[in-house]
Design a protein around this motif. Structure first.
Motif, short mmCIF file in Angstrom:
data_model
loop_
_atom_site.label_atom_id
_atom_site.label_comp_id
_atom_site.label_asym_id
_atom_site.label_seq_id
_atom_site.Cartn_x
_atom_site.Cartn_y
_atom_site.Cartn_z
N MET A 64 24.17 -14.68 33.51
CA MET A 64 24.60 -13.54 32.41
C MET A 64 24.12 -13.04 31.97
N ILE A 65 22.77 -12.63 33.02
CA ILE A 65 21.61 -11.61 32.95
C ILE A 65 22.46 -10.28 33.84
N ARG A 92 11.76 -6.12 26.60
CA ARG A 92 12.82 -6.36 25.88
C ARG A 92 14.07 -7.48 27.11
N LEU A 93 14.16 -6.90 28.93
CA LEU A 93 14.74 -7.78 29.29
C LEU A 93 14.01 -9.34 29.70
N ILE A 94 12.29 -9.47 29.53
CA ILE A 94 11.74 -11.03 29.03
C ILE A 94 12.82 -11.20 28.22
N SER A 95 12.35 -10.22 26.92
CA SER A 95 13.20 -11.32 25.37
C SER A 95 14.76 -11.46 25.94
N VAL A 96 15.71 -10.99 27.09
CA VAL A 96 17.20 -11.77 26.96
C VAL A 96 16.34 -12.64 27.63
N PHE A 97 15.37 -12.77 29.07
CA PHE A 97 15.14 -13.56 29.42
C PHE A 97 15.04 -15.33 29.15
N VAL A 106 17.97 -18.57 28.80
CA VAL A 106 17.62 -19.99 28.91
C VAL A 106 17.23 -20.67 28.36
N GLY A 107 16.62 -20.11 27.08
CA GLY A 107 16.42 -20.49 25.70
C GLY A 107 17.58 -21.17 24.86
N LEU A 108 18.58 -20.88 25.06
CA LEU A 108 20.07 -20.84 24.79
C LEU A 108 20.94 -22.16 25.37
#
Length: 351
Positions: free
Chosen positions: A183-184, A326-331, A335-337
């Protein structure tokens, strides 16, 4: 003229000594391991503690689990230290370089299980992968799988909780790593890397021609024991102490209500609690063992374990050197989802 035969003879003697030593160690290990529970019960019986009390239950858990987990950890780390000599970071990087997403994510996640990795090596590994031409999504699949589904976690889960939980954790952990990385990768967020990382010039990966003997591999396994067990033993004792408290003092009914499958909010709560925590697999598994023994839902407990290992705050701080906020937040979000999905799915299947 006799130098080479003499050196070969010495090498064979050294290798034979290692094999004999390992055989003796395994024999002593199994003999001692089988006596841990009676010994723990004997020690508790000698203490001025009322039998059957909460304190007696906690102390027995601590006396039994501390040597058990440390012994299991030593055996698993030594074995996987030998296995890891076949999977150096350089070879891993070369195997993943140029791999397309999809198959690359699958390969990266599986390689993450047996490749040396810890939070402190996140930055050099990340930069090394990117510089070798490994796609961003494939790199993330590796970075997610390596700490979360490492051999220590699987070995201890198998020994302490059972093969079904260990296999379940392996399958769904791989799923989270593969799908999250894919996804990333599909989001094409390379521009969100830190500028200095984007400027790293991609090139070929040169590998040294290594010819390791079995003695070299056994020595690497012993070095892994000294390094890893030496670093994590206090986390293990802290985890066992927490597990002992839960085992002895937390009522099963209370824990079942809070972390049971019927409490829909237990999975997101477990993930939110786990993220700020810092522990490794060896330290958190005794807590997992105690939670499951008290009736906590399997999905909730696995979600808690995954969040502690894969999304720990210290690792995010280290990765900030190479990733934008921003990229850490997406990561963390992706992963959290995935972890939430695993928790809810397991609670639905095994309620």
């Amino acid at each position: 003229m006799n130098t080479l035969p003499a050196s070969l003879s010495q090498a064979r003697k050294s290798q034979t000594a290692w094999f004999i030593g390992i055989a003796i160690f395994v024999l002593v290990w199994f003999t001692t391991y089988n006596q841990l529970l009676p010994f723990a019960q004997y020690l508790v019986g000698k203490l001025p503690i009322q039998p059957g009390s909460h304190l007696a239950s906690s102390v027995e858990f601590f006396f039994y689990d501390t040597p058990k987990v440390l012994m299991l950890l030593t055996l698993v780390v030594f074995a996987m230290g030998v296995v890891r000599t076949f999977f150096s970071p350089e070879h891993t990087r070369a195997l993943l370089a140029g791999k397309r997403e999809g198959l690359g994510n699958i390969a990266a996640a599986h390689l993450g299980i047996v490749t040396p990795f810890c939070s402190c090596s996140a930055v050099p590994l990340f930069v090394g992968f990117v510089s070798a031409g490994v796609p961003l999504g494939v790199t993330f699949s590796f970075l997610i799988a390596a700490p979360m589904i490492n051999e220590v976690a699987l070995g201890l889960l198998f020994a302490l909780v059972g093969w079904k939980v260990a296999l379940t954790y392996l399958v769904f952990g791989l799923g989270v790593a593969i799908i999250s990385g894919w996804m990333i990768g599909r989001l094409h967020l390379e521009s969100w890397l830190e500028p200095w990382v984007r400027e790293v010039r991609a090139g070929t990966v040169e590998l040294e021609d290594e010819h390791l003997t079995w003695v070299d591999r056994f020595e690497a396994g012993w070095e892994a024991v000294k390094e890893i067990v030496g670093k994590v033993w206090y986390w293990i004792i802290a985890g066992i102490a927490a597990g002992a408290f839960i085992h002895g003092y937390v009522p099963a009914e209370l824990l079942s209500r809070i972390m049971g499958a019927d409490a829909w909010w237990s999975v997101p709560a477990a993930v939110l609690i786990g993220i700020p925590m810092y522990s490794n697999a060896a330290g958190i598994i005794p807590v997992v063992e105690a939670l499951l023994s008290k009736g906590a839902a399997l999905g909730t407990v696995l979600a808690f374990m995954m969040s502690v290992i894969a999304l720990s705050l210290p690792e995010m701080i280290i990765l900030r050197k190479v990733l934008s906020v921003r990229l850490i937040s997406v990561f963390v979000g992706v992963v959290g989802l995935g972890i939430l999905a695993v928790g809810f799915l397991f609670n639905a299947l095994f309620s």
